[in-house]
Design a protein around this motif. Structure first.
Motif, short mmCIF file in Angstrom:
data_model
loop_
_atom_site.label_atom_id
_atom_site.label_comp_id
_atom_site.label_asym_id
_atom_site.label_seq_id
_atom_site.Cartn_x
_atom_site.Cartn_y
_atom_site.Cartn_z
N LEU A 1 0.83 -1.21 0.00
CA LEU A 1 0.00 0.00 0.00
C LEU A 1 0.86 1.26 0.00
CD1 LEU A 1 -2.69 -1.15 2.57
CD2 LEU A 1 -3.23 -0.26 0.30
N VAL A 2 1.85 1.30 0.89
CA VAL A 2 2.71 2.48 0.98
C VAL A 2 3.51 2.64 -0.32
CG1 VAL A 2 4.62 3.55 2.23
CG2 VAL A 2 2.86 2.30 3.49
N THR A 3 4.01 1.55 -0.86
CA THR A 3 4.78 1.59 -2.11
C THR A 3 3.94 2.16 -3.25
OG1 THR A 3 6.17 -0.26 -1.47
CG2 THR A 3 5.98 0.18 -3.82
N PHE A 4 2.69 1.72 -3.34
CA PHE A 4 1.81 2.23 -4.38
C PHE A 4 1.61 3.74 -4.24
CE2 PHE A 4 -2.51 3.47 -5.65
CZ PHE A 4 -2.42 3.21 -7.01
N LEU B 1 -0.69 6.69 8.35
CA LEU B 1 -1.11 5.32 8.67
C LEU B 1 -1.89 5.35 9.97
CD1 LEU B 1 -0.87 2.28 7.94
CD2 LEU B 1 1.30 2.27 9.19
N ALA B 2 -3.07 4.73 9.97
CA ALA B 2 -3.91 4.70 11.17
C ALA B 2 -4.38 3.28 11.40
CB ALA B 2 -5.11 5.63 11.01
N ALA B 3 -4.25 2.80 12.64
CA ALA B 3 -4.69 1.44 12.98
C ALA B 3 -4.96 1.37 14.46
CB ALA B 3 -3.61 0.43 12.59
N ALA C 1 8.78 7.07 4.55
CA ALA C 1 7.73 6.95 3.53
C ALA C 1 6.35 7.16 4.13
CB ALA C 1 7.81 5.59 2.85
N VAL C 2 6.21 6.93 5.42
CA VAL C 2 4.97 7.24 6.15
C VAL C 2 5.26 8.45 7.03
CG1 VAL C 2 3.32 6.45 7.89
CG2 VAL C 2 4.12 4.88 6.11
N ALA D 1 6.92 11.10 13.30
CA ALA D 1 5.71 11.51 14.02
C ALA D 1 4.83 10.29 14.32
CB ALA D 1 4.93 12.53 13.21
N LEU D 2 4.56 10.06 15.60
CA LEU D 2 3.83 8.86 16.02
C LEU D 2 2.90 9.18 17.19
CD1 LEU D 2 3.50 5.73 15.82
CD2 LEU D 2 5.41 5.55 17.44
#
Length: 552
Positions: free
Chosen positions: A446-449, A466-468, A487-488, A532-533
């Protein structure tokens, strides 16, 4: 062959496999005696549960079949338990550690020439020969018998371990020893096609070093699985040639008087044998190994250098894919619906490199702000139907939901295993990635796309988040973010305090071989670095809401 099988020895002599009745009664004594006669120092050690190595039973080492509930505990666990697998503790690992320590001892002897060290063994000993030769540069010549093959890779629990042969196998293990001298044999077993499948590849590999003649195959398909006198002679002759021992070639064994068991054992009245098959010893040994490793890894993770050079490569190996290896990913639209303020699109992401497919749904606002939020939910892409997602879309964010592997239907309660009735994780995960790792692979896709492919008619997103917040997807997101790095841009997750060491079944969807080894999920969190997290579930409550954090 045991001392109690004289008829079997005579049958071996009749077919040319053995030469002498006395010597044929104990093939490994024959091997050691002949090597000593050639001027070699011989170090033979007992593999686990064999001969004097009695602390762990043969039932555990070689015949393990059923999980032992009393050993499947979060503290003081035993071999083959989910906790042992999560800490990469296995019979094969212990055997290999013994091999390394045996070599340490051998090389401490002043009379040993470190430039002429060789290793050989057959069957399970052949597996150990390959492994030690592959990982320890101090070995100078290797002769693994009846194990190098493109077919069966090792049927015993002592020859397998989780993560060991994913995408690789014994021929490549043997190849790791190139270009140093290496011999092997074929027999009427799984090695019988070695001359045409595997050995030519090793010859090509050795040829690239200009050392094609350093690799040797003794053809022996007319013999069953063996380390017989013919094979032993080939080893002596190979050793004699490369170590320049000055023996007439080919080297042929002479007969000898075998030593009885009483003279071979190390245990006697002054040195009594330890308790055989002691489960407390097993637990204490694994605890000591885990504590010792944990202490060293904590020290390593305290420095940026140790974190990046030790912890990161280990985590990448455990997951089985780096972000750079994520592959080529393409989008295939199946349906598009105009929902007024946003478009809802469904389709698939197809990873062409790894032949994987992910069902996804996009909520794409017409006033897109350049940010995409990957929304992972334990229910898969159907988890997009909630108020928080609506808030993100209303603020101009595109949100993508995905059915990670086996999501989108009934939740997975038990993962798949290979068709082997023995309840050993290594039979499945020695050759296949765990479901947890495969789901992380999906997130990498997903991130690569998003980072490498235009979304619709618009350029790549300016920001990827990214959220989970699910009990399963939270830890998956932590692992994926650890691998994707910059990348995120921002990640918001709830780990629910999850730890791989809490998993009590190797068929649990959250089971991950090696997951606990490198500081458990805390190690994955450390690899998120200063990116950032927003994180919940790790004790200290985060400041503000996750949605506010993602919208920054």
């Amino acid at each position: 062959l045991s001392l109690s099988e004289p008829q079997k020895v005579r049958e071996e002599i009749a077919i040319g496999a053995e030469r002498f009745e006395k010597g044929g009664k104990s093939i490994f004594q024959s091997l050691c005696v002949q090597l000593a006669r050639m001027g070699c120092i011989v170090w033979q050690w007992d593999m686990l549960s064999d001969s004097d190595a009695v602390q762990i039973s043969r039932e555990v080492v070689h015949r393990f079949a059923k999980q032992r509930p009393e050993m499947n505990t979060t503290e003081n666990w035993g071999l083959f338990s989910p906790q042992a697998e999560s800490n990469l503790q296995s019979i094969m690992g212990l055997q290999t550690l013994n091999a390394v320590r045996g070599l340490d001892f051998l090389l401490s002897l002043p009379e040993v020439d470190p430039q002429r060290t060789a290793i050989t063994g057959a069957s399970g000993g052949g597996t150990q020969t390959m492994l030690l030769a592959a990982i320890d540069d101090r070995i100078q010549l290797s002769f693994p018998c009846v194990m190098v093959s493109t077919s069966m890779q090792g049927g015993c629990t002592c020859e397998n371990a989780s993560l060991l042969r994913i995408g690789t196998g014994n021929v490549e293990f043997a190849g790791l020893f190139a270009p140093k001298p290496q011999g092997m044999n074929s027999a009427d077993d799984w090695t019988k096609e070695m001359a045409t499948k595997g050995f030519p590849d090793l010859q090509k590999l050795y040829g690239t070093f200009g050392k094609k003649d350093n690799v040797f195959l003794l053809r022996g398909e007319h013999f069953k699985h063996n380390y017989n006198a013919v094979t032993r002679s080939a080893f002596y002759t190979f050793l004699n040639k490369h170590f320049k021992l000055g023996q007439p070639s080919p080297v042929i064994e002479k007969d000898f008087e075998p030593l009885p068991r009483e003279q071979l054992t190390v245990w006697d009245e002054k040195h009594p044998a330890p308790k055989a098959g002691d489960p407390d010893f097993e637990r204490k040994l694994l605890k000591w190994l885990a504590d010792d490793a944990n202490q060293q890894l904590r020290a390593a993770a305290a420095t940026s250098d140790g974190l990046q050079k030790l912890i990161r490569p280990a985590v990448e190996t455990i997951i089985g894919r780096t972000y750079a290896q994520a592959g080529s990913v393409e989008w295939q639209l199946k349906d598009k619906q105009d929902r007024g303020e946003y478009l809802e699109m469904t389709g698939t992401l197809q990873n062409k490199t790894h032949n994987e497919e992910i069902n996804v749904s996009w909520l794409y606002p017409k006033n897109w702000n350049g940010r995409v939020v990957i929304w992972l939910d334990d229910k898969g892409k159907s988890g997009l139907q909630n108020d928080d997602v609506k808030k993100l879309v209303a603020a101009g964010n595109a949100v993508v939901g995905a059915d990670l592997l086996f999501q989108g239907g009934e939740p997975v309660k038990e993962t798949r295993v290979v068709a082997n009735p023995r309840e050993f994780a290594g039979y499945t995960h020695g050759y296949n990635h765990a479901l947890f790792a495969q789901r992380v692979h999906d997130v990498l896709s997903l991130v690569t796309f998003l980072r490498n492919t235009k979304v619709g008619s618009h350029p790549n997103p300016k920001t990827v988040c990214l959220a989970a917040f699910g009990s399963q997807t939270g830890p998956i997101a932590v692992a994926a973010r650890a691998l994707t790095g910059n990348a995120v841009d921002r990640a918001a997750v709830d780990t629910h305090g999850f730890r791989f060491g809490q998993v009590l079944s190797y068929r649990d969807p959250m089971f991950l071989p090696g997951g606990s080894k490198y500081l458990d999920l805390a190690g994955f969190i450390k690899l998120n670095g200063s990116n950032a997290l927003w994180m919940k579930g790790e004790g200290k409550e985060p400041v503000g809401s996750a949605i506010e954090f993602l919208n920054q």
